[in-house]
Design a protein around this motif. Sequence first.
Motif, PDB file in Angstrom:
ATOM      1  N   ARG A 118      38.188  47.055 -56.838  1.00  0.00           N
ATOM      2  CA  ARG A 118      37.271  46.310 -55.966  1.00  0.00           C
ATOM      3  C   ARG A 118      35.859  46.789 -56.238  1.00  0.00           C
ATOM      4  O   ARG A 118      35.538  47.959 -56.042  1.00  0.00           O
ATOM      5  CB  ARG A 118      37.629  46.496 -54.493  1.00  0.00           C
ATOM      6  CG  ARG A 118      36.760  45.668 -53.550  1.00  0.00           C
ATOM      7  CD  ARG A 118      37.450  45.478 -52.211  1.00  0.00           C
ATOM      8  NE  ARG A 118      37.664  46.732 -51.531  1.00  0.00           N
ATOM      9  CZ  ARG A 118      36.793  47.282 -50.675  1.00  0.00           C
ATOM     10  NH1 ARG A 118      35.652  46.672 -50.423  1.00  0.00           N
ATOM     11  NH2 ARG A 118      37.062  48.423 -50.084  1.00  0.00           N
ATOM     12  N   HIS A 119      35.028  45.870 -56.719  1.00  0.00           N
ATOM     13  CA  HIS A 119      33.658  46.203 -57.086  1.00  0.00           C
ATOM     14  C   HIS A 119      32.733  46.067 -55.875  1.00  0.00           C
ATOM     15  O   HIS A 119      33.033  45.321 -54.932  1.00  0.00           O
ATOM     16  CB  HIS A 119      33.180  45.288 -58.216  1.00  0.00           C
ATOM     17  CG  HIS A 119      33.902  45.508 -59.507  1.00  0.00           C
ATOM     18  ND1 HIS A 119      33.443  46.348 -60.493  1.00  0.00           N
ATOM     19  CD2 HIS A 119      35.081  45.011 -59.968  1.00  0.00           C
ATOM     20  CE1 HIS A 119      34.286  46.347 -61.511  1.00  0.00           C
ATOM     21  NE2 HIS A 119      35.286  45.546 -61.217  1.00  0.00           N
ATOM     22  N   GLU A 137      36.371  50.505 -54.814  1.00  0.00           N
ATOM     23  CA  GLU A 137      37.741  51.002 -54.675  1.00  0.00           C
ATOM     24  C   GLU A 137      38.343  51.148 -56.066  1.00  0.00           C
ATOM     25  O   GLU A 137      38.257  50.230 -56.884  1.00  0.00           O
ATOM     26  CB  GLU A 137      38.577  50.043 -53.831  1.00  0.00           C
ATOM     27  CG  GLU A 137      39.971  50.563 -53.516  1.00  0.00           C
ATOM     28  CD  GLU A 137      40.744  49.643 -52.596  1.00  0.00           C
ATOM     29  OE1 GLU A 137      41.971  49.829 -52.462  1.00  0.00           O
ATOM     30  OE2 GLU A 137      40.128  48.726 -52.012  1.00  0.00           O
TER      31      GLU A 137
END
Length: 314
Positions: A118-119, A137
Amino acid sequence: PVVIRETFAKTERVERGETLRLECKARGYPSPTFKWYRRRIGENKMSLIDAQTASILRIDNFGTTDVGVYACKATNVDKLGKKHSVESVRVTVMELVDCSGRTDGSDKLASIKPVIIRHPVGHPEVHIGAGVVLEVEAEGEEPLVYEWFRNGEPIPGIGENKLEIPRVVPELEERSWSYQCMVSNKHARVMSQPATVQLVKKRAPQFTRDVTTLANRLKRENFKVIALSDLDLIEMKNAVELFCSLLDKGIYGFFYYAGHGFEYNNQRYMQPINSMNNFSIEGSLCAEFVHAQMERKKPRLAALLFDMCRTERE
């Protein structure tokens, strides 16, 4: 009998697209033959790998479907016709993936190289003085180390997956920044996609020359300076709150405003850049309110200078 001398570790790591090479060194008389076995992820038993009968197992273009547990069995037959077989130690082969992909393996065979799943998400319209939180993440072998960058320069002191910016306060010219997070462990490091934090777009700056001149002069006198231009009402209130948070007993506080304004009932009002009504009290910021907020902090000196019209509201 056959004797196997182990030549590989119990865990091997192969980059996706590279070549897996395992060697089973066995000796005996007569010379042994070899069979290689593999148990893929999700399978319950070892299966024979066809066409792999040499002491060296070679799999080109290694991919997710090749992840699993491997073993080699070496066999020979003595003069009496008795078969002797021995199995090598089983080796787990993991896939190393790059930052754009993930392995489909189980938890035990998950990627050891950091993978960002997750950017951080950008914030294209931020009011001056508002807070922003950026978060990334990632998965991979622990410990994972996080390092944040702003416009390509490292931000010191941030070692977590979350970056909190309590207040976005620009310089006069700069209103947009690019943030990235680098995640690393002992095996590799990967960089997140950039997240842009940008202040609400403004029209062409006004009244900035006097502000810049005064700000530079105060900096030379060792004042801590907050110099902002072309603010809307929310940003003006945030800026006053930020300014007053720096005041304390014994502090000299100097507040300067240059822009449009008006006067009503002996009170002065500063107009934000997005003011739709020339004399809207609700849409403007009262100068006396700013003075009162400064006095609450009991500074040694609270000076206010207003360079604006004082047209009387009818």
